[in-house]
Design an enzyme around this catalytic site. Sequence first.
Site, mmCIF file in Angstrom:
data_model
loop_
_atom_site.group_PDB
_atom_site.id
_atom_site.type_symbol
_atom_site.label_atom_id
_atom_site.label_comp_id
_atom_site.label_asym_id
_atom_site.label_seq_id
_atom_site.Cartn_x
_atom_site.Cartn_y
_atom_site.Cartn_z
ATOM 1 N N ALA A 135 0.816 -1.198 0.000
ATOM 2 C CA ALA A 135 0.000 0.000 0.000
ATOM 3 C C ALA A 135 0.851 1.250 0.000
ATOM 4 C CB ALA A 135 -0.901 0.009 1.212
ATOM 5 N N LYS A 145 -5.319 -11.708 -10.068
ATOM 6 C CA LYS A 145 -3.915 -11.295 -10.078
ATOM 7 C C LYS A 145 -3.170 -12.109 -9.023
ATOM 8 C CE LYS A 145 -0.820 -7.336 -9.887
ATOM 9 N NZ LYS A 145 0.128 -7.975 -8.954
ATOM 10 N N TYR A 201 4.056 1.502 -0.900
ATOM 11 C CA TYR A 201 4.806 1.586 -2.164
ATOM 12 C C TYR A 201 3.895 2.103 -3.275
ATOM 13 C CZ TYR A 201 7.839 0.324 -6.036
ATOM 14 O OH TYR A 201 8.624 0.373 -7.161
ATOM 15 N N ASP A 202 2.681 1.551 -3.336
ATOM 16 C CA ASP A 202 1.739 1.987 -4.374
ATOM 17 C C ASP A 202 1.419 3.473 -4.227
ATOM 18 O OD1 ASP A 202 -0.140 -1.122 -4.375
ATOM 19 O OD2 ASP A 202 1.578 -0.497 -5.583
ATOM 20 N N GLU A 239 2.698 -16.951 -14.191
ATOM 21 C CA GLU A 239 3.064 -16.729 -12.794
ATOM 22 C C GLU A 239 3.341 -18.062 -12.107
ATOM 23 O OE1 GLU A 239 3.063 -13.304 -9.913
ATOM 24 O OE2 GLU A 239 2.873 -13.467 -12.086
ATOM 25 N N CYS A 292 24.574 13.130 12.067
ATOM 26 C CA CYS A 292 24.479 11.873 11.328
ATOM 27 C C CYS A 292 24.625 10.694 12.290
ATOM 28 C CB CYS A 292 25.552 11.802 10.250
ATOM 29 S SG CYS A 292 25.574 10.228 9.349
ATOM 30 N N CYS A 306 22.989 14.328 5.463
ATOM 31 C CA CYS A 306 24.356 14.385 5.981
ATOM 32 C C CYS A 306 25.228 14.844 4.825
ATOM 33 C CB CYS A 306 24.802 13.011 6.480
ATOM 34 S SG CYS A 306 26.577 12.894 6.803
#
Length: 668
Positions: free
Chosen positions: A32, A114, A34-35, A172, A407, A425
Amino acid sequence: MSIEQTLDELKQQLNYHAYRYYVEDSPELPDAEYDRMMQELLSIESEHPELVTVDSPSQRVGGEALDGFTQIQHEIPMLSLDNAFSDEELEAFEKRMNDRLISKPVSLFCCEPKLDGLAVSLLYVNGKLVQAGTRGDGTTGENITENVRTIRCIPLTLQGEGWPTRLEVRGEVFMPKAGFEALNERALKRGEKPFANPRNAAAGSLRQLDSKITATRPLSFYAYSVGVIEGGELETSHYQRFVQLKSWGLPMCEETKQCYSLTEVKAYYKDILKRRDALKYEIDGVVIKVDDIALQEQLGFVARAPRWAIAYKFPAQEELTVLNDVEFQVGRTGAITPVAKLEPVFVGGVTVSNATLHNADEIARLGVHIGDTVIIRRAGDVIPQIVSVVEARRPTDSKAIVYPTHCPVCGSNLERVEGEAVTRCGAGLVCQAQRKEALKHFVSRKALDVDGLGDKVVEQLVDKEMVETPADLFKLSAGVLTVLERMGPKSAQNVVDALNKAKATTLPRFLYSLGIREVGEATAANLAAHFYTLEAIQVATFEQLIEVSDVGDIVAKHVLNFFAEPHNKTVIDDLQEMGIHWPEIKALDESVPQPLAGKVVVLTGTLHKLKRNEAKAALQELGAKVTGSVSKKTDILFAGEAAGSKLAKAEELGVEVMNEEQLIELLN
């Protein structure tokens, strides 16, 4: 934060998480999240097409080949699919297609679940399975032929008759739910770590270097399309092609169905969603394709996906978990990314323990504290995000997240440029984390391509303070390398040999290897083609840089800043002193005509005296545009032996046809 800066950060995040997902099979985010990031990137690029670069995640299909397998080249790219998350987006997909078609709107769709597995390509020659490969990055995949041969439902020889002499079947590989549960039960009994989900189990099983291990895994396969077709014809309906493939012994999903309107498509989606848990395999949506092959060809493709197909994803799945801690990671360009460390939770088929918090602004927006109960969402069913905090459950000992001022790796002061959301950094290669990532990039396959010098080796070299700059790599000896873990004398010598081999490179690869912000493969190639020499690029002005194709104001500034930094000049000088070199790029003599300028050409069949990639490159040097399919726009078809259906189509359309001898004569 400017639009360009937002895009830059999105690209970095998407590329990193695509690598974790596709290469390491170890995602840190839910699908989710990433989409969402990809949708944000696509939305910005749609509104600002001038900012689209060739190295954007929208232009590629994520996933690189692992070092342990030989590689294969896909004759026709294996693309991914665009996503829809609502009926409105599905309707917009139909409208886009019909706007392009105008005269003949789409009236028939082919729909299928899918599957959540691994995309593979099966090549049959004269009915025999001769090669199997993963999708990889869409053009280059891993050769997994021996492993695929162990999957019992995949025919080693096609049944029946009428199949083309060369037929590429795409589909697949997945692990059914029952097989996954049995596999994990056996693992637990042996005291081994179980797989997190069926997809990871399928991917891990298929990418075993020992095919005997793959043979013990309960893998299955469903075909979903075809690629190369030569020496025969297939049906003109996508669904009927499935029927054909099934008659030849290839398995197809029993839920595949033709739908005669978008209303039927929506009903199909709702039905599959309702029955999802009862299916024998994991799915994360349905795939909707135009059924008419002629319309598919007319609609064509965009950079990363076909225009005639879309994945309608199921709604995000959510779960509650606890935020235990936040770690701050340092990327190659110094970007600081806060990563949420979560109490592991099973959501959407995956055990989630990490999620990105993006930046300080996102942490402030969420108002999240360490110890909070948070809602994790996996949109599209695979990558996680923290969407909100359940403040009513906040414990009394919760702690506010303190964003670092230094950092976390090298201790240097962190900087946040006004208008940017990212804190960085600025220590560059002085910072051990940035040094590791820069060196990994420098030796990567698309840069100097140093075989055997993987991420773990680079990390050891930096941790043991054996290298500081890229030039130090070329000072390593086999004897020195043997002090590293799992590095025997033979492996050490192989690395030294690979480093020596990598000294002979090209200017585009060298530019890309330097890790200049926003300069991907395509931009590096454009810079080299425009300026011809590294020296010319180093002294180029802003005005000269923005004349280069795909180089805008932001990229030009990054290039200027990089070459203005004395340390970078020293690194380049040191590399050249170590023997890094490349062939001279000759300026195009405009007085010499390009006989194929503007011509659209196609290569097909088997060439005996030329390699296909060499022929393609030579034709492009003569000005030709080389495509993969024959159409009315094709000017010349170069046909080798067993040219098949492309030759027949060219003759039908009246396209000029040349054989290999004529091709060689033309190139000479």
